[in-house]
Design a protein around this motif. Structure first.
Motif, PDB file in Angstrom:
ATOM      1  N   GLY A  63     -12.992   8.080   6.802  1.00  0.00           N
ATOM      2  CA  GLY A  63     -13.010   6.805   6.081  1.00  0.00           C
ATOM      3  C   GLY A  63     -11.740   6.576   5.291  1.00  0.00           C
ATOM      4  O   GLY A  63     -11.213   5.459   5.245  1.00  0.00           O
ATOM      5  N   ASN A  64     -11.202   7.654   4.679  1.00  0.00           N
ATOM      6  CA  ASN A  64      -9.954   7.528   3.933  1.00  0.00           C
ATOM      7  C   ASN A  64      -8.782   7.187   4.845  1.00  0.00           C
ATOM      8  O   ASN A  64      -7.899   6.395   4.484  1.00  0.00           O
ATOM      9  CB  ASN A  64      -9.661   8.823   3.185  1.00  0.00           C
ATOM     10  N   GLU A  65      -8.767   7.794   6.033  1.00  0.00           N
ATOM     11  CA  GLU A  65      -7.706   7.468   6.986  1.00  0.00           C
ATOM     12  C   GLU A  65      -7.767   5.999   7.392  1.00  0.00           C
ATOM     13  O   GLU A  65      -6.742   5.312   7.464  1.00  0.00           O
ATOM     14  CB  GLU A  65      -7.812   8.369   8.218  1.00  0.00           C
ATOM     15  N   ASN A  66      -8.990   5.500   7.642  1.00  0.00           N
ATOM     16  CA  ASN A  66      -9.124   4.079   7.994  1.00  0.00           C
ATOM     17  C   ASN A  66      -8.688   3.187   6.836  1.00  0.00           C
ATOM     18  O   ASN A  66      -8.058   2.142   7.048  1.00  0.00           O
ATOM     19  CB  ASN A  66     -10.575   3.775   8.375  1.00  0.00           C
ATOM     20  N   LEU A  67      -9.045   3.597   5.591  1.00  0.00           N
ATOM     21  CA  LEU A  67      -8.652   2.814   4.427  1.00  0.00           C
ATOM     22  C   LEU A  67      -7.135   2.795   4.265  1.00  0.00           C
ATOM     23  O   LEU A  67      -6.544   1.749   3.960  1.00  0.00           O
ATOM     24  CB  LEU A  67      -9.303   3.399   3.175  1.00  0.00           C
ATOM     25  N   GLN A  68      -6.482   3.942   4.472  1.00  0.00           N
ATOM     26  CA  GLN A  68      -5.026   3.991   4.358  1.00  0.00           C
ATOM     27  C   GLN A  68      -4.363   3.111   5.401  1.00  0.00           C
ATOM     28  O   GLN A  68      -3.373   2.428   5.118  1.00  0.00           O
ATOM     29  CB  GLN A  68      -4.546   5.442   4.492  1.00  0.00           C
ATOM     30  N   GLN A  69      -4.903   3.108   6.601  1.00  0.00           N
ATOM     31  CA  GLN A  69      -4.355   2.236   7.639  1.00  0.00           C
ATOM     32  C   GLN A  69      -4.519   0.771   7.266  1.00  0.00           C
ATOM     33  O   GLN A  69      -3.605  -0.044   7.458  1.00  0.00           O
ATOM     34  CB  GLN A  69      -5.036   2.527   8.978  1.00  0.00           C
ATOM     35  N   ALA A  70      -5.697   0.411   6.700  1.00  0.00           N
ATOM     36  CA  ALA A  70      -5.920  -0.978   6.298  1.00  0.00           C
ATOM     37  C   ALA A  70      -4.991  -1.382   5.156  1.00  0.00           C
ATOM     38  O   ALA A  70      -4.436  -2.485   5.141  1.00  0.00           O
ATOM     39  CB  ALA A  70      -7.384  -1.158   5.882  1.00  0.00           C
ATOM     40  N   VAL A  71      -4.781  -0.460   4.200  1.00  0.00           N
ATOM     41  CA  VAL A  71      -3.879  -0.759   3.082  1.00  0.00           C
ATOM     42  C   VAL A  71      -2.450  -0.920   3.576  1.00  0.00           C
ATOM     43  O   VAL A  71      -1.720  -1.826   3.139  1.00  0.00           O
ATOM     44  CB  VAL A  71      -3.974   0.360   2.018  1.00  0.00           C
ATOM     45  N   ALA A  72      -2.028  -0.043   4.492  1.00  0.00           N
ATOM     46  CA  ALA A  72      -0.677  -0.153   5.039  1.00  0.00           C
ATOM     47  C   ALA A  72      -0.480  -1.469   5.775  1.00  0.00           C
ATOM     48  O   ALA A  72       0.563  -2.128   5.660  1.00  0.00           O
ATOM     49  CB  ALA A  72      -0.397   1.027   5.968  1.00  0.00           C
ATOM     50  N   MET A  73      -1.513  -1.893   6.518  1.00  0.00           N
ATOM     51  CA  MET A  73      -1.420  -3.163   7.237  1.00  0.00           C
ATOM     52  C   MET A  73      -1.363  -4.340   6.265  1.00  0.00           C
ATOM     53  O   MET A  73      -0.560  -5.271   6.429  1.00  0.00           O
ATOM     54  CB  MET A  73      -2.630  -3.316   8.179  1.00  0.00           C
ATOM     55  N   ALA A  74      -2.189  -4.290   5.199  1.00  0.00           N
ATOM     56  CA  ALA A  74      -2.171  -5.373   4.213  1.00  0.00           C
ATOM     57  C   ALA A  74      -0.837  -5.418   3.480  1.00  0.00           C
ATOM     58  O   ALA A  74      -0.293  -6.495   3.206  1.00  0.00           O
ATOM     59  CB  ALA A  74      -3.315  -5.180   3.218  1.00  0.00           C
ATOM     60  N   ALA A  75      -0.276  -4.242   3.167  1.00  0.00           N
ATOM     61  CA  ALA A  75       1.019  -4.202   2.485  1.00  0.00           C
ATOM     62  C   ALA A  75       2.122  -4.781   3.352  1.00  0.00           C
ATOM     63  O   ALA A  75       2.992  -5.533   2.876  1.00  0.00           O
ATOM     64  CB  ALA A  75       1.360  -2.767   2.091  1.00  0.00           C
ATOM     65  N   SER A  76       2.101  -4.455   4.648  1.00  0.00           N
ATOM     66  CA  SER A  76       3.115  -5.014   5.547  1.00  0.00           C
ATOM     67  C   SER A  76       2.982  -6.525   5.656  1.00  0.00           C
ATOM     68  O   SER A  76       3.986  -7.247   5.723  1.00  0.00           O
ATOM     69  CB  SER A  76       2.995  -4.366   6.927  1.00  0.00           C
ATOM     70  N   ASN A  77       1.737  -7.038   5.637  1.00  0.00           N
ATOM     71  CA  ASN A  77       1.543  -8.488   5.685  1.00  0.00           C
ATOM     72  C   ASN A  77       2.097  -9.167   4.439  1.00  0.00           C
ATOM     73  O   ASN A  77       2.728 -10.226   4.517  1.00  0.00           O
ATOM     74  CB  ASN A  77       0.060  -8.811   5.845  1.00  0.00           C
ATOM     75  N   VAL A  78       1.851  -8.539   3.252  1.00  0.00           N
ATOM     76  CA  VAL A  78       2.371  -9.112   2.005  1.00  0.00           C
ATOM     77  C   VAL A  78       3.893  -9.106   2.005  1.00  0.00           C
ATOM     78  O   VAL A  78       4.547 -10.076   1.580  1.00  0.00           O
ATOM     79  CB  VAL A  78       1.814  -8.331   0.794  1.00  0.00           C
ATOM     80  N   ILE A  79       4.483  -8.009   2.489  1.00  0.00           N
ATOM     81  CA  ILE A  79       5.945  -7.924   2.541  1.00  0.00           C
ATOM     82  C   ILE A  79       6.521  -8.992   3.462  1.00  0.00           C
ATOM     83  O   ILE A  79       7.522  -9.639   3.166  1.00  0.00           O
ATOM     84  CB  ILE A  79       6.377  -6.515   2.978  1.00  0.00           C
ATOM     85  N   ASN A  80       5.849  -9.203   4.601  1.00  0.00           N
ATOM     86  CA  ASN A  80       6.332 -10.220   5.536  1.00  0.00           C
ATOM     87  C   ASN A  80       6.209 -11.628   4.956  1.00  0.00           C
ATOM     88  O   ASN A  80       7.048 -12.492   5.225  1.00  0.00           O
ATOM     89  CB  ASN A  80       5.549 -10.129   6.847  1.00  0.00           C
TER      90      ASN A  80
END
Length: 413
Positions: free
Chosen positions: A152-169
């Protein structure tokens, strides 16, 4: 015939006697074993120079033993062993220091696999393997639950990384850096700025007076304030000769004639002078200001809010650090705004408190004050004028650009 013993220390023999035992049985023909001894090449390191490896080769299997690592015997650290070698011709026995070695069979092709496995496995993985093999049902359920949480933590980290990349873009890296700088600036200044009400409708309510001096503290200043109000021009001249703070002298010279306003202003002037005096100290104690008639509630407040606790030679000290000195300057500035119709002389204040002009300007900017310049009478040269920095509180509060600070921070990085 009695045998005589001769002691042979390890310094003479340069090597301890080796006593080996085999983990899977007894050796019937020791003459058929080929023994070899290896020692560590580093003869300087005290931990490595005593390491030894004994190899015994037979027709079937080689055996390996060492005096270090997980396979070594702990008895070498707890006990001291000796072995006697009897010369049957002379009937003399030489006694040597001895070390115990546990000889383990070395199966060809197994060593490399085990070493790779040891390097790959962590301590947690080894414990998990033991729980899977020998653990109770409760331990196995806990292990399964922890592994599910890791997934679950791995999935959460992947989701956070994806959300962070979207905000940066969407916002861009530069905009995010600006937000981080503003957030850091607000968090830094909030540590020493007085309580601020940014939604206030009146300018005098932005930095509430009751937050600087509570009603109880204000009432406690009645006696010392009365002494301030009763000062004569001769007393003021004496204070000038003693280099009293210029900010305090200016307000004492301009005390209002009205009794209520004069009483309020004199209390504030005494509290201002006490804060300036406290900022000039390296350490404060609860006896500070007692000789001047300072109320106990004021002493406790200043020591508690404007010092940091530190230990020195087993005793606790209340130190006036640099950040606490800036906090005192911020409270003095807010108090001066209430005393001077929402205006304050930054030049006199930074001279009285021993703070640089640049830091005082940064403090005024952090408080959202409007800055200006004004000509005033020079203290050093009578009859001449000098330019003073002034700060005033005007709504809405000014938000100063922090580009210069960002540039400096980038250069430092």
């Amino acid at each position: 015939m009695a045998a005589t013993c001769a002691w042979k220390p390890c310094e003479e023999t340069e090597q301890d006697a080796l006593i080996v035992k085999f983990s899977n049985g007894h050796v019937k023909n020791a003459e058929k074993l080929d023994f070899r001894l290896f020692k560590h090449s580093d003869g300087v390191n005290p931990r490595k120079k005593t390491r030894r490896i004994v190899v015994a080769e037979s027709d079937r299997l080689p055996y390996v033993g060492s005096n270090f690592g997980s396979g070594s015997l702990q008895c070498n650290n707890l006990c001291r062993y000796f072995v006697g070698v009897l010369d049957k011709k002379t009937m003399q026995m030489e006694v040597h220091n001895a070390q115990m070695f546990n000889m383990l069979p070395l199966i060809p092709g197994e060593t490399a696999v085990n070493e790779d496995t040891k390097q790959a496995e962590t301590y947690r993985e080894k414990v998990d393997a033991l729980i899977e093999a020998f653990g109770t049902n409760k331990q196995k359920r806990a292990l399964s639950s922890r592994r599910l949480n890791e997934v679950g933590n791995e999935n959460l980290q992947q989701a956070v990384a994806m959300a962070a990349s979207n905000v940066i873009n969407q916002k861009g890296v530069e905009a995010l850096r600006n937000e981080v700088v503003e957030t850091e600036a607000q968090s830094d200044t909030s540590l020493f700025l007085p309580p601020c009400n940014t939604k206030a409708d009146k300018a005098e309510d932005v930095y509430p007076f009751d937050e600087l001096l509570s009603p109880n503290e204000f009432d406690a200043l009645k006696d010392v304030g009365a002494k301030m109000a009763a000062l004569t021009p001769e007393d003021l001249q004496k204070m000038k000769a003693e280099n009293s703070p210029q900010t305090v002298l200016r307000h004492l010279e301009l005390l209002p004639k009205d009794d209520a306003a004069r009483d309020r202003q004199s209390r504030c002037v005494w509290y201002l002078s006490f804060l300036i005096k406290a900022s000039q100290q390296k350490r404060l104690s609860f006896k500070f200001g007692v000789e001047d008639g300072c109320p106990r509630i004021i002493i406790n407040k200043v020591v508690k809010n404007f010092t940091v606790e530190s230990f020195h030679q087993g005793s606790l000290r209340n130190t006036v650090s640099t950040s606490m000195r800036m906090k005192l300057a911020a409270h003095c500035l807010a108090l001066l705004l209430h005393m001077g119709d929402l205006k304050a002389n930054l030049t006199l204040l930074h001279r009285d408190m021993g703070i640089s002009d640049v830091r005082m300007m940064e403090l005024a900017k952090a408080m959202g004050l409007t800055l200006s310049r004004q000509l005033a009478q020079s203290k050093e040269q009578s009859g001449t004028q000098e330019e003073h920095r002034m700060a005033s509180l005007v709504l809405p509060l000014v938000k100063y650009d922090r580009r210069m600070e960002r540039r400096k921070r980038k250069r430092m990085n």
